[in-house]
Design a protein around this motif. Structure first.
Motif, PDB file in Angstrom:
ATOM      1  N   ALA A 136      -8.087  19.383 -17.546  1.00  0.00           N
ATOM      2  CA  ALA A 136      -6.669  19.668 -17.264  1.00  0.00           C
ATOM      3  C   ALA A 136      -6.489  20.231 -15.860  1.00  0.00           C
ATOM      4  O   ALA A 136      -5.550  19.857 -15.138  1.00  0.00           O
ATOM      5  N   MET A 137      -7.383  21.135 -15.454  1.00  0.00           N
ATOM      6  CA  MET A 137      -7.274  21.728 -14.118  1.00  0.00           C
ATOM      7  C   MET A 137      -7.544  20.697 -13.028  1.00  0.00           C
ATOM      8  O   MET A 137      -6.870  20.691 -11.990  1.00  0.00           O
ATOM      9  N   ILE A 138      -8.518  19.807 -13.258  1.00  0.00           N
ATOM     10  CA  ILE A 138      -8.799  18.759 -12.276  1.00  0.00           C
ATOM     11  C   ILE A 138      -7.593  17.819 -12.143  1.00  0.00           C
ATOM     12  O   ILE A 138      -7.180  17.460 -11.038  1.00  0.00           O
ATOM     13  N   ASP A 139      -7.013  17.448 -13.284  1.00  0.00           N
ATOM     14  CA  ASP A 139      -5.853  16.541 -13.257  1.00  0.00           C
ATOM     15  C   ASP A 139      -4.650  17.176 -12.572  1.00  0.00           C
ATOM     16  O   ASP A 139      -3.888  16.505 -11.872  1.00  0.00           O
ATOM     17  N   THR A 140      -4.476  18.487 -12.778  1.00  0.00           N
ATOM     18  CA  THR A 140      -3.267  19.163 -12.295  1.00  0.00           C
ATOM     19  C   THR A 140      -3.426  19.730 -10.887  1.00  0.00           C
ATOM     20  O   THR A 140      -2.546  19.580 -10.035  1.00  0.00           O
ATOM     21  N   HIS A 141      -4.565  20.394 -10.645  1.00  0.00           N
ATOM     22  CA  HIS A 141      -4.730  21.120  -9.382  1.00  0.00           C
ATOM     23  C   HIS A 141      -5.906  20.625  -8.524  1.00  0.00           C
ATOM     24  O   HIS A 141      -6.088  21.114  -7.410  1.00  0.00           O
ATOM     25  N   TRP A 198      -9.888  23.778  -7.238  1.00  0.00           N
ATOM     26  CA  TRP A 198      -9.253  24.887  -7.952  1.00  0.00           C
ATOM     27  C   TRP A 198      -9.801  25.024  -9.368  1.00  0.00           C
ATOM     28  O   TRP A 198      -9.858  26.138  -9.915  1.00  0.00           O
ATOM     29  N   ALA A 199     -10.222  23.920  -9.966  1.00  0.00           N
ATOM     30  CA  ALA A 199     -10.857  24.011 -11.289  1.00  0.00           C
ATOM     31  C   ALA A 199     -12.113  24.872 -11.216  1.00  0.00           C
ATOM     32  O   ALA A 199     -12.358  25.714 -12.088  1.00  0.00           O
TER      33      ALA A 199
END
Length: 408
Positions: A166-171, A175-176
């Protein structure tokens, strides 16, 4: 070797359960992050470094695990001679710094040095302590307590996979890694005051108790551990990309397969904790290894459907969770509690060998035989590894007793 009390806190008491919770959190943020590397493997392979081989990319996670285990050999010695609470705190700081530093790297070499080598160094302290301490704090419910503590790695892998994707997809990937590093540092530091041993052996200058290698039972057990560890990471690393390349699913769907496997492995760890005390840890280890062989050899090898992959995910996740959680319990029951950190340290020699025997050859088969699209040879290789472990575990049991109904 005679052990000495390191604390006046009693075994099986309320404080002992606080220790178990601390071990759970420490393992959740050490080996749990390593379990989630499949998400990074998928991202690097399909997005960030599409022109690099799967073998080269897999070495980032392999170095992470190998360094964690190799340094674990010395961490076991340090845990017997120094305050494990301090060592755990030092490990937390290094883990966080490694991932935050890795977030600024844009080359495989830089990631191998930070996400791989440096993170493995830091994680070795909570990994060794979290694995070896629980058995010292319990006499009546040792298998259950150890299973709960080691469930932390599966819990960590479960939520870390989804959170990382989710963090890779979003930020984005940097940042992940920064968020993961900050959370790992803070959480492991918070529980470090409870990461303490209960028993310490008489002082020794030996980093490893080499006398164990004169015991044929231990040598066979060590060889079996090599194959268990070799079998462990293959499905976690390759199932996400397999889902995309072979089954034509999305990258998020692929990472969800790792999430499911980690979740089921938590169930396997807890089930092993409940059953180990009643059926015997070695008997349970053999039974789970049989299940791992069946899941890979009878299901994943001949079939390539979504339904079959779900079955493999569930059965293998359950089996491997029980296998890794019961290894320290077998070591404690068969070889003794007093030097368990050093015993675990010696087993980490097997973990290093298993790390080399597992993912790198699987990835090389995928690159050179399957040309990054046909996973058949790699899956066959994965299937043979737990089969070898099973043969060795049966031999170990025969060296202990020929009576099959005995609880061991």
């Amino acid at each position: 070797m005679r052990a000495q009390e390191a604390t006046d806190k009693p075994a099986d008491g309320a404080y002992a359960w606080m220790v178990i919770f601390a071990c759970l959190i420490s393992l959740m943020l050490s080996i749990g992050i390593n379990d989630a590397y499949g998400v990074y493997q998928q991202h690097y392979q399909l997005n960030e470094f599409p022109d690099e081989t799967a073998t080269l990319i897999s070495w980032i996670g392999t170095v992470q695990f190998l360094v964690m285990c190799f340094c674990g050999i010395f961490s076991g010695f340090l845990c017997e001679h120094f305050d494990t609470r301090v060592l755990n705190s030092i490990g937390a700081l290094i883990m966080g710094a490694a991932l935050i530093g890795g977030s600024y790297c844009t080359s495989i070499g830089g990631l191998m040095a930070t996400q791989g080598l440096l993170y493995g160094l830091g994680a070795s302290f909570p990994f060794v302590a979290g694995t070896s301490i629980p058995s010292q704090w319990f006499t009546r419910r040792r298998g259950l307590a150890t299973g709960i503590a080691l469930a932390g790695s599966g819990i960590g892998g479960m939520w870390m996979v989804s959170a990382t994707q989710a963090m890779i997809d979003t930020h984005g990937r940097p940042w992940a890694m920064r968020v993961t590093g900050g959370v790992a540092m803070a959480a492991v530091l918070a529980v470090s005051p409870w990461m303490r041993v209960r028993l310490v052996p008489a002082r020794t200058e030996h980093i490893i108790d080499w006398a164990l290698l004169r015991d044929a039972r231990f040598n066979v057990f060590l060889a079996a551990v090599v194959f268990v560890v070799a079998a462990y990471f293959g499905p976690f690393y390759q199932m996400p990309s397999y889902s995309v390349v072979v089954l034509h699913k999305s990258q998020t769907w692929g990472s969800n397969m790792d999430t499911l496997m980690n979740g089921i492995s938590v169930v396997g760890r807890l089930a092993a904790g409940f059953l180990a005390d009643s059926v015997g840890p070695l008997n349970l280890l053999i039974a789970n290894t049989v299940l791992a062989v069946v899941s890979l050899m009878a299901l994943w090898v001949p079939f390539d459907s979504v339904g079959t992959l779900f079955a493999v995910d569930i059965l293998f996740g359950f089996a491997i969770g029980g296998m890794v959680s019961v290894i320290p319990v077998v070591a404690a029951q068969v070889f003794g509690l007093a030097r368990l950190p050093s015993i675990i340290g010696l087993l980490f020699v097997g973990y290093v060998a298993g790390g080399l025997l597992g993912v790198p050859p699987m990835s090389a088969l995928l690159d050179n035989v399957g040309h990054r699209t046909d996973y058949t040879s790699s899956i066959w290789y994965m299937s043979v590894l737990p089969l070898c472990a099973l043969v060795l575990l049966v031999v170990m049991r025969l060296l202990i007793t020929r009576q099959w109904m005995v609880k061991i």
